[in-house]
Scaffold this active site. Structure first.
Site, PDB file in Angstrom:
ATOM      1  N   LYS A  15       3.952 -20.296   9.392  1.00  0.00           N
ATOM      2  CA  LYS A  15       3.304 -19.263  10.203  1.00  0.00           C
ATOM      3  C   LYS A  15       3.017 -17.999   9.403  1.00  0.00           C
ATOM      4  CE  LYS A  15       5.732 -18.152  13.745  1.00  0.00           C
ATOM      5  NZ  LYS A  15       6.487 -16.985  13.267  1.00  0.00           N
ATOM      6  N   THR A  59       2.848 -17.724   6.127  1.00  0.00           N
ATOM      7  CA  THR A  59       1.866 -18.082   5.103  1.00  0.00           C
ATOM      8  C   THR A  59       0.459 -18.067   5.686  1.00  0.00           C
ATOM      9  OG1 THR A  59       3.498 -19.454   3.950  1.00  0.00           O
ATOM     10  CG2 THR A  59       1.176 -19.892   3.473  1.00  0.00           C
ATOM     11  N   ARG A  74       6.943  -8.584  10.166  1.00  0.00           N
ATOM     12  CA  ARG A  74       8.330  -8.137  10.261  1.00  0.00           C
ATOM     13  C   ARG A  74       8.980  -8.123   8.875  1.00  0.00           C
ATOM     14  NH1 ARG A  74      11.176 -12.255  14.001  1.00  0.00           N
ATOM     15  NH2 ARG A  74       9.836 -13.657  12.819  1.00  0.00           N
ATOM     16  N   LYS A 121      16.893 -20.496   6.296  1.00  0.00           N
ATOM     17  CA  LYS A 121      15.451 -20.344   6.507  1.00  0.00           C
ATOM     18  C   LYS A 121      14.730 -19.801   5.273  1.00  0.00           C
ATOM     19  CE  LYS A 121      12.194 -18.361   9.858  1.00  0.00           C
ATOM     20  NZ  LYS A 121      11.415 -17.452   9.009  1.00  0.00           N
ATOM     21  N   PHE A 173       9.102 -17.368  15.579  1.00  0.00           N
ATOM     22  CA  PHE A 173       9.310 -18.719  16.100  1.00  0.00           C
ATOM     23  C   PHE A 173       8.083 -19.214  16.881  1.00  0.00           C
ATOM     24  CE2 PHE A 173      13.885 -17.353  15.676  1.00  0.00           C
ATOM     25  CZ  PHE A 173      14.114 -18.112  14.558  1.00  0.00           C
ATOM     26  N   PHE A 223      -1.124 -30.382   4.699  1.00  0.00           N
ATOM     27  CA  PHE A 223      -0.297 -30.914   3.617  1.00  0.00           C
ATOM     28  C   PHE A 223      -1.045 -32.073   2.953  1.00  0.00           C
ATOM     29  CE2 PHE A 223       2.837 -28.416   5.627  1.00  0.00           C
ATOM     30  CZ  PHE A 223       3.947 -28.305   4.792  1.00  0.00           C
ATOM     31  N   TRP A 268      -2.001 -21.982   1.421  1.00  0.00           N
ATOM     32  CA  TRP A 268      -0.844 -22.098   0.541  1.00  0.00           C
ATOM     33  C   TRP A 268      -1.280 -22.455  -0.877  1.00  0.00           C
ATOM     34  CZ3 TRP A 268       1.548 -25.453  -2.762  1.00  0.00           C
ATOM     35  CH2 TRP A 268       2.869 -25.160  -3.111  1.00  0.00           C
TER      36      TRP A 268
END
Length: 556
Positions: A71, A73, A94, A105, A301, A382, A410
């Site tokens: 998220k 990224t 944040r 994490k 989240f 991916f 990414w």
């Protein structure tokens, strides 16, 4: 393959004054913390009162899985892609907590070629905001216990103290402690405990305050415990708010950094979304709205937690009306929701993907149907994703009238996010019917049920007797019209983390009700959610190191 930290360390950051100038920030409003980060004076908002606000785009996600969703990224990559297509953009995130950084994490600075830098500083001490919040929290705790020690004029019942000390670390040993031992001069013996700093009400207050005066007012309203007559005792009665605000004076100022592609980024505040409200600060978001045409922000989240709280709490309090929402998912994570073990996620499995898709679709329906906002699904791609799997996701989303955009930020940076950026721009031009999932005058119980049934899709809600007793007391004290901050597992729509996908027919159990009077919301704790996490069997800290030249490795 290069690691995230290697990619970040190889990037030449621009001097932070150059980033500030590009964002339209006058030199007089920045205080440098080295050459690559700075604080922005909150007085800039007074000067820019008449400047039109930019559009706010919220990035959220499906329910998290061990496969990861990417998220942050995606958020960073989208901001860079918006800049790439000629839009004046800022990203607002944040601050990471040291708990996850050293736990399981990892950091929260993005990944690959979609990161904010300097990632080592951001993931560790940064500009000291977390420490200031912890100091203010613990000052209040010290003043509270000192008041009892010095005669207890307020008649505070030591058995009814609700304020805890905090530390920004996962440390289960501190959840329940007994302190004040060793004789009369060492305090009053009592049961106590620690929260992690990001669960402190001071963190929530910092992130929701609109000014230094608002900060002081909110701090004064914190309820620290109750008297022998069951009356609430506030930080204001302890005369704590002035000193606490002094500790937080600089922490209230948003932090300016940059992405790998030099898009300005504001990183400020870091409440968790499973035990707090999960959004960066109002000060940072509003500053970005004045400086940019598009503000890309995220909430913690899945959309049932961070997005719900962003929309129902932060937007309501700050008067923010978002223009669009991005829901991030991966094929791998959806297959996990469909029952596939993590080790087998690289194999094509259309049946499992179809079984896991309801999780994504329910999040999307909540955004479009409950909150009335336009959405796009961003598939964080991916290499193992097959064309058949990607086609299935797109087909199911289009049935809801929602487009899908592949995100490859990414590996490709902004170039891999152009399609997503163009869809976001299109959605931002659409009219929306933004609304909340409940009205404030519904009463605490009804608001909890509205969230549980409309957002989680629960069949029943049970508020346990001790929680119901507290609920009735808080309503009698005049707190019934506050919004609700649900504390719930992030792994499921339910309060049982083993129920993956989009479960139905379940019951949400509320075991405890608390008021965060300074932050301005009611906290409803469900399941076994804890405000002080513990470290995993193999903490990430074991892989973090620094060499003889001061170069850090192992952060991710």
């Amino acid at each position: 393959m290069k690691t995230d930290i290697q990619i970040a360390q190889e990037t030449q950051a621009k001097e932070i004054g150059e980033i500030a100038a590009a964002a339209g920030i006058d030199e007089k409003y920045i205080a440098r913390y080295g050459s690559d980060k700075a604080k922005i004076d909150y007085n800039i908002l007074n000067e820019m009162k008449e400047v039109q606000d930019g559009k706010v785009v919220l990035v959220t996600a499906i329910s998290p899985t061990p496969a990861g969703e990417g998220k942050t990224t995606t958020t960073v990559g989208l901001a860079d892609a918006m800049t790439r297509i000629g839009k004046k953009t800022m990203v607002a995130l944040r601050e990471p907590s040291l708990g996850p950084v050293f736990g399981i994490k990892g950091g929260a600075a993005g990944g690959g070629y979609a990161q904010v830098i300097p990632m080592e500083d951001i993931n560790l001490h940064f500009t000291g905001d977390m420490h200031a919040i912890g100091a203010a929290n613990n000052l209040l705790a010290a003043l509270l216990d000192n008041h009892i020690q010095q005669g207890n004029a307020l008649r505070i019942d030591p058995r009814r103290i609700t304020w805890k000390r905090c530390v920004d670390m996962n440390d289960r040993q501190l959840r329940f402690i007994t302190d004040g031992l060793g004789g009369r001069v060492n305090g009053t013996p009592r049961e106590d405990g620690f929260d992690i700093t990001v669960a402190s009400e001071v963190m929530a207050i910092l992130c929701l305050a609109g000014s230094i005066d608002d900060l002081k007012d909110r701090l004064s309203r914190i309820i620290v415990g109750y008297t022998y007559d069951e009356e609430p005792v506030t930080a204001g009665q302890l005369n704590a708010q002035g000193a606490m605000a002094a500790l937080l004076r600089d922490a209230l100022k948003p932090n300016l950094v940059q992405t790998l592609e030099h898009t300005p980024a504001l990183i400020h505040g870091g409440p968790f979304a499973n035990i707090a409200h999960g959004c960066n600060s109002v000060m940072a978001t509003k500053t970005a709205m004045k400086l940019a045409d598009y503000v890309i922000t995220e909430a913690g989240f899945g959309a049932d937690l961070g997005a719900e709280k962003f929309l129902d709490i932060k937007c309501r309090m700050a008067g923010i009306k978002p223009s669009a929402v991005v829901v991030v998912a991966t094929v791998r994570a959806l297959k996990h929701h469909g029952g596939v073990a993590k080790a087998d996620l690289q194999e094509e499995n259309l049946e499992a993907l179809k079984a896991g898709l309801p999780n994504l679709l329910q999040h999307v329906e909540n955004i479009t149907g409950v909150f009335g906002l336009p959405a796009v699904v961003a598939i964080n791609r991916f290499p193992t994703d097959t064309e058949a799997e990607l086609a299935l996701v797109e087909e199911e989303c289009k049935k809801l009238g929602v487009n899908v955009a592949l995100s490859e930020v990414w590996g490709k940076g902004s170039e891999g996010g152009v399609a997503l950026a163009e869809e976001v721009v299109r959605l931002c031009e659409e009219k929306n019917s933004f609304g909340y999932s409940y009205e404030l005058d519904m009463g605490i119980e009804d608001k909890i049920k509205a969230i549980a049934k409309r957002i989680y899709h629960a069949k029943h809600v049970i508020i346990q007797p001790p929680a119901m007793k507290e609920l009735k007391k808080l309503e009698a004290l005049g707190f019934g019209d506050l919004p609700i901050c649900m504390a719930k597992t992030q792994y499921s729509f339910s309060d049982d983390q083993t129920l993956l996908g989009a479960p139905s027919g379940f019951t949400v159990n509320v075991r405890e009700i608390r008021v965060s009077a300074g932050a301005g919301f009611i906290v409803a704790l469900t399941g076994n959610i804890m405000t002080m996490p513990g470290l995993p069997k193999v903490p990430a800290a074991e892989k973090i190191d620094v060499d003889s030249t001061g170069v850090i490795s192992g952060l991710f």
